[in-house]
Every structure is written in structure tokens, then in C-alpha cells.
Design a protein around this motif. Structure first.
Motif, PDB file in Angstrom:
ATOM      1  N   SER A  42       0.829  -1.195   0.000  1.00 26.23           N
ATOM      2  CA  SER A  42       0.000   0.000   0.000  1.00 26.23           C
ATOM      3  C   SER A  42       0.869   1.253   0.000  1.00 26.23           C
ATOM      4  N   GLY A  43       0.365   2.308  -0.639  1.00 24.12           N
ATOM      5  CA  GLY A  43       1.071   3.580  -0.652  1.00 24.12           C
ATOM      6  C   GLY A  43       0.913   4.320   0.668  1.00 24.12           C
ATOM      7  N   ILE A  44       1.812   5.272   0.912  1.00 24.24           N
ATOM      8  CA  ILE A  44       1.769   6.070   2.136  1.00 24.24           C
ATOM      9  C   ILE A  44       0.722   7.164   1.999  1.00 24.24           C
ATOM     10  N   PRO A  45      -0.166   7.329   2.977  1.00 19.93           N
ATOM     11  CA  PRO A  45      -1.160   8.409   2.916  1.00 19.93           C
ATOM     12  C   PRO A  45      -0.495   9.777   3.042  1.00 19.93           C
ATOM     13  N   GLN A  46      -1.049  10.770   2.363  1.00 15.42           N
ATOM     14  CA  GLN A  46      -0.498  12.115   2.397  1.00 15.42           C
ATOM     15  C   GLN A  46      -0.634  12.759   3.769  1.00 15.42           C
ATOM     16  N   THR A  47      -1.696  12.432   4.457  1.00 15.24           N
ATOM     17  CA  THR A  47      -1.934  12.989   5.790  1.00 15.24           C
ATOM     18  C   THR A  47      -2.337  11.868   6.734  1.00 15.24           C
ATOM     19  N   TYR A  48      -2.267  12.146   8.027  1.00 19.63           N
ATOM     20  CA  TYR A  48      -2.740  11.189   9.018  1.00 19.63           C
ATOM     21  C   TYR A  48      -3.569  11.920  10.054  1.00 19.63           C
ATOM     22  N   GLN A  49      -4.465  11.183  10.680  1.00 18.47           N
ATOM     23  CA  GLN A  49      -5.385  11.763  11.661  1.00 18.47           C
ATOM     24  C   GLN A  49      -4.892  11.470  13.064  1.00 18.47           C
ATOM     25  N   THR A  50      -4.743  12.518  13.873  1.00 17.05           N
ATOM     26  CA  THR A  50      -4.305  12.332  15.246  1.00 17.05           C
ATOM     27  C   THR A  50      -5.404  11.675  16.071  1.00 17.05           C
ATOM     28  N   PRO A  51      -5.039  10.783  17.004  1.00 16.98           N
ATOM     29  CA  PRO A  51      -6.054  10.143  17.856  1.00 16.98           C
ATOM     30  C   PRO A  51      -6.606  11.082  18.927  1.00 16.98           C
ATOM     31  N   ILE A  52      -6.027  12.269  19.058  1.00 19.19           N
ATOM     32  CA  ILE A  52      -6.456  13.217  20.081  1.00 19.19           C
ATOM     33  C   ILE A  52      -7.559  14.108  19.540  1.00 19.19           C
ATOM     34  N   LEU A  84       6.316   9.894   4.011  1.00 20.55           N
ATOM     35  CA  LEU A  84       6.377  10.194   2.583  1.00 20.55           C
ATOM     36  C   LEU A  84       7.826  10.274   2.112  1.00 20.55           C
ATOM     37  N   ARG A  85       8.706  10.795   2.964  1.00 18.52           N
ATOM     38  CA  ARG A  85      10.140  10.824   2.634  1.00 18.52           C
ATOM     39  C   ARG A  85      10.701   9.409   2.560  1.00 18.52           C
ATOM     40  N   LEU A  86      10.208   8.534   3.431  1.00 17.91           N
ATOM     41  CA  LEU A  86      10.639   7.133   3.401  1.00 17.91           C
ATOM     42  C   LEU A  86      10.196   6.474   2.101  1.00 17.91           C
ATOM     43  N   GLN A  87       8.950   6.682   1.723  1.00 20.71           N
ATOM     44  CA  GLN A  87       8.438   6.130   0.471  1.00 20.71           C
ATOM     45  C   GLN A  87       9.242   6.648  -0.716  1.00 20.71           C
ATOM     46  N   ASP A  88       9.555   7.938  -0.710  1.00 22.48           N
ATOM     47  CA  ASP A  88      10.324   8.545  -1.781  1.00 22.48           C
ATOM     48  C   ASP A  88      11.731   7.950  -1.841  1.00 22.48           C
ATOM     49  N   SER A  89      12.305   7.631  -0.686  1.00 21.34           N
ATOM     50  CA  SER A  89      13.641   7.037  -0.640  1.00 21.34           C
ATOM     51  C   SER A  89      13.652   5.649  -1.271  1.00 21.34           C
ATOM     52  N   LYS A 134       0.735  -1.141   5.708  1.00 17.72           N
ATOM     53  CA  LYS A 134       1.340   0.032   6.337  1.00 17.72           C
ATOM     54  C   LYS A 134       2.816  -0.199   6.624  1.00 17.72           C
ATOM     55  N   TYR A 135       3.609   0.833   6.380  1.00 16.04           N
ATOM     56  CA  TYR A 135       4.999   0.859   6.844  1.00 16.04           C
ATOM     57  C   TYR A 135       5.348   2.313   7.150  1.00 16.04           C
ATOM     58  N   SER A 136       6.235   2.510   8.112  1.00 19.15           N
ATOM     59  CA  SER A 136       6.543   3.867   8.547  1.00 19.15           C
ATOM     60  C   SER A 136       7.936   3.933   9.142  1.00 19.15           C
ATOM     61  N   ALA A 146      16.706   5.596  14.082  1.00 15.51           N
ATOM     62  CA  ALA A 146      15.364   5.282  13.576  1.00 15.51           C
ATOM     63  C   ALA A 146      15.328   3.845  13.079  1.00 15.51           C
ATOM     64  N   GLN A 147      14.126   3.330  12.903  1.00 15.04           N
ATOM     65  CA  GLN A 147      13.914   1.983  12.401  1.00 15.04           C
ATOM     66  C   GLN A 147      12.607   1.976  11.622  1.00 15.04           C
ATOM     67  N   ILE A 148      12.481   0.988  10.761  1.00 16.65           N
ATOM     68  CA  ILE A 148      11.273   0.860   9.944  1.00 16.65           C
ATOM     69  C   ILE A 148      10.277  -0.048  10.646  1.00 16.65           C
ATOM     70  N   LYS A 149       9.066   0.412  10.748  1.00 19.92           N
ATOM     71  CA  LYS A 149       7.962  -0.369  11.311  1.00 19.92           C
ATOM     72  C   LYS A 149       7.097  -0.839  10.152  1.00 19.92           C
ATOM     73  N   MET A 150       6.838  -2.141  10.093  1.00 16.62           N
ATOM     74  CA  MET A 150       6.091  -2.689   8.954  1.00 16.62           C
ATOM     75  C   MET A 150       5.043  -3.691   9.409  1.00 16.62           C
ATOM     76  N   THR A 151       3.902  -3.649   8.762  1.00 16.65           N
ATOM     77  CA  THR A 151       2.812  -4.592   9.001  1.00 16.65           C
ATOM     78  C   THR A 151       2.594  -5.425   7.743  1.00 16.65           C
ATOM     79  N   ILE A 152       2.477  -6.740   7.910  1.00 14.21           N
ATOM     80  CA  ILE A 152       2.217  -7.626   6.780  1.00 14.21           C
ATOM     81  C   ILE A 152       1.011  -8.506   7.097  1.00 14.21           C
TER      82      ILE A 152
END
Length: 214
Positions: A42-52, A84-89, A134-136, A146-152
Motif C-alpha cells: 500500500s502507498g503512504i497516505p499524504q496525511t494522518y489523523q491524530t487520535p487526540i 512520505l520521505r521514506l516512500q520517496d527514498s 502500512k509501513y513507517s 530510527a527503524q522501519i515499522k512494517m505490518t504484513i
């Protein structure tokens, strides 16, 4: 009271049944199993919604004893710049997440004591499908590391394309996994590839282990 307790118990059982990803997987029935190489990322979303939630209140007095108030709650959205920078990399360095996952999953299945004699390239009775929702990029606390967090997500389908098993895992971030600075992961192909493989290896290991447990 007895009726309420029974109702509550039924609710809990129903809730956890609905939330469960795993179904029983009878390995004794599986003579051959393969991996579908069309792994979707899946692609990275442009924005994310805060849980607060943020509340905005507007109030006024109707009389000296009566007040009227209107409250609105919303969850602000923020630009997802880091991910988004990670996806671009990945794009700039020509690294395909799907290929990394395919290589690691194939390697582990071929070297697993239980699956190595059942895992084939094609023509199997059961097929494994993988999806990355998702990955981030996760930063360490009080550090530039830093480290990459990934869900499969994993699904096993039989010859009738019926899902007989499904599961979803991510990688657990241990302190020793933070071996690169964020800027290294984003700018160095070698660091990005190593950080990705570190995350993927752990997720794949957890998925295969859970398959054998079920």
C-alpha cells in the motif's frame, strides 16, 4: 443480574470472534504450499489523523439561570512528511519492498523444518498471499536513531480460492534494532535496505511461527 451477566458474556465472545484474524490451519492436510509473488504494498497516505480530539465550545446565556452551549469535537489531520520521505527514498534507490519480502519469505519457508518439503514454486494445493497495508519510519526516544515499522497481512487460500487461514503481524522494535540514524535510512541505499530487511525478517518469522502454532 444473571441475565445481564449472560448478555455481557455473549457480547465479549462475539466481539473477540469478530476481531480475530486467525482461523484454524490443519497442516496435516497441506501437501504443498506456495507463495503468490504478486505482493501488494500500500502507498503512504499524504496525511494522518491524530487520535487526540480537539473540542471547540460556543456558549451563551439565555437568562441569568439558563445557559446554552454547543461543543464540536474533531481530530486534526497532519501532513505525513516523514513517511512520505521514506516512500520517496524507496523509489529513488530502486528498492522494491515486495521483492525484499518475497526473498525473505521464500528463504525462511525453504529452511523451515516443517515447510521445507511442502513449499514449492507453483502448482500447489494452497497459496499464500501477502499484503503490506502500512509501513513507517519510527524514531527512537531521545535519539536520532530510527527503524522501519512494517505490518504484513497473510492469507492462505485453497484450490477453491477459499480463505482457510489469515493473520497479521508487525515487527517489535527492540533497542538493538535502532542501528541507523534517520538521515542514513533516508539517504543511503545500503542503510535503507538493511533496515528494511531487519523489519521484514522479524515480521516473516512471526507469521510463519504463528502458522505452525495454528
Amino acid at each position: 443480574m444473571k441475565h445481564l451477566n449472560l448478555t455481557f458474556l455473549v457480547f465479549i465472545i462475539t466481539f473477540f470472534s469478530a476481531c480475530s484474524f486467525k482461523q484454524p490451519l490443519n497442516l496435516n492436510e497441506i501437501n504443498s504450499i506456495s507463495l503468490n509473488k504478486n505482493i501488494v504494498v500500500s502507498g503512504i497516505p499524504q496525511t494522518y489523523q491524530t487520535p487526540i480530539s480537539v473540542g471547540i465550545g460556543v456558549g451563551g446565556m439565555v437568562s441569568s439561570h439558563v445557559g446554552v452551549g454547543i461543543n464540536t469535537f474533531f481530530n486534526p489531520r497532519f501532513s505525513n512528511n516523514e513517511d512520505l520521505r521514506l516512500q520517496d527514498s524507496f523509489y529513488k534507490n530502486g528498492i522494491q519492498i515486495a521483492s525484499l519480502i518475497e526473498n525473505e519469505f521464500t528463504f525462511q519457508m525453504k529452511n523451515d523444518e516443517l515447510f521445507k518439503n511442502r513449499f514449492v514454486s507453483f502448482g500447489s494445493d494452497y497459496v499464500i498471499y501477502l499484503f503490506v497495508p502500512k509501513y513507517s519510519l519510527q524514531n527512537a526516544t531521545f535519539s536520532s536513531k530510527a527503524q522501519i515499522k512494517m505490518t504484513i497481512e497473510l492469507k492462505v487460500l485453497d484450490e477453491n480460492n477459499k480463505i482457510i487461514y489469515e493473520d497479521k503481524k508487525d515487527n517489535i522494535l527492540f533497542s538493538e534494532d535502532f542501528i541507523f540514524d534517520e538521515i542514513q535510512i533516508l539517504q543511503s541505499k545500503e542503510a535503507l535496505e538493511k533496515a528494511s530487511n531487519l523489519a521484514i525478517r522479524q515480521v516473516v518469522t512471526r507469521l510463519i511461527l504463528q502458522m505452525k502454532k495454528n
